[in-house]
Write a protein that holds these residues in place. Sequence first.
Motif, mmCIF file in Angstrom:
data_model
loop_
_atom_site.group_PDB
_atom_site.id
_atom_site.type_symbol
_atom_site.label_atom_id
_atom_site.label_comp_id
_atom_site.label_asym_id
_atom_site.label_seq_id
_atom_site.Cartn_x
_atom_site.Cartn_y
_atom_site.Cartn_z
ATOM 1 N N LYS A 5 37.868 63.579 -65.635
ATOM 2 C CA LYS A 5 37.378 64.878 -66.055
ATOM 3 C C LYS A 5 35.942 65.028 -65.570
ATOM 4 O O LYS A 5 35.084 64.196 -65.875
ATOM 5 C CB LYS A 5 37.441 65.007 -67.580
ATOM 6 N N ILE A 6 35.698 66.075 -64.794
ATOM 7 C CA ILE A 6 34.372 66.361 -64.267
ATOM 8 C C ILE A 6 34.094 67.841 -64.522
ATOM 9 O O ILE A 6 34.896 68.703 -64.134
ATOM 10 C CB ILE A 6 34.276 66.033 -62.761
ATOM 11 N N ASP A 7 32.972 68.115 -65.177
ATOM 12 C CA ASP A 7 32.598 69.497 -65.508
ATOM 13 C C ASP A 7 33.729 70.227 -66.229
ATOM 14 O O ASP A 7 34.080 71.364 -65.895
ATOM 15 C CB ASP A 7 32.180 70.263 -64.249
ATOM 16 N N ASP A 8 34.304 69.554 -67.218
ATOM 17 C CA ASP A 8 35.367 70.117 -68.053
ATOM 18 C C ASP A 8 36.645 70.474 -67.287
ATOM 19 O O ASP A 8 37.453 71.278 -67.751
ATOM 20 C CB ASP A 8 34.873 71.352 -68.827
#
Length: 63
Positions: A5-8
């Motif tokens: 998960k990156i930046d939601d």
Amino acid sequence: MAKIKIDDKEYETDDLSSDAKDNLTNMRLCDERLTQIRRDAAITQTARNAYAAALKSALPKDA
């Protein structure tokens, strides 16, 4: 399949480009190294505290 998960936003690691996978691997290695550095710093601080205590007990008592 693992997800990150990156930046939601979630991504399947299998779907990442090889460049993105390399960057992810390098980021994880950096995280592991930072954990190791923090552990080493805690050990070093503990040793320093012990040396400071030993120094205090080795100082002349009349000063």
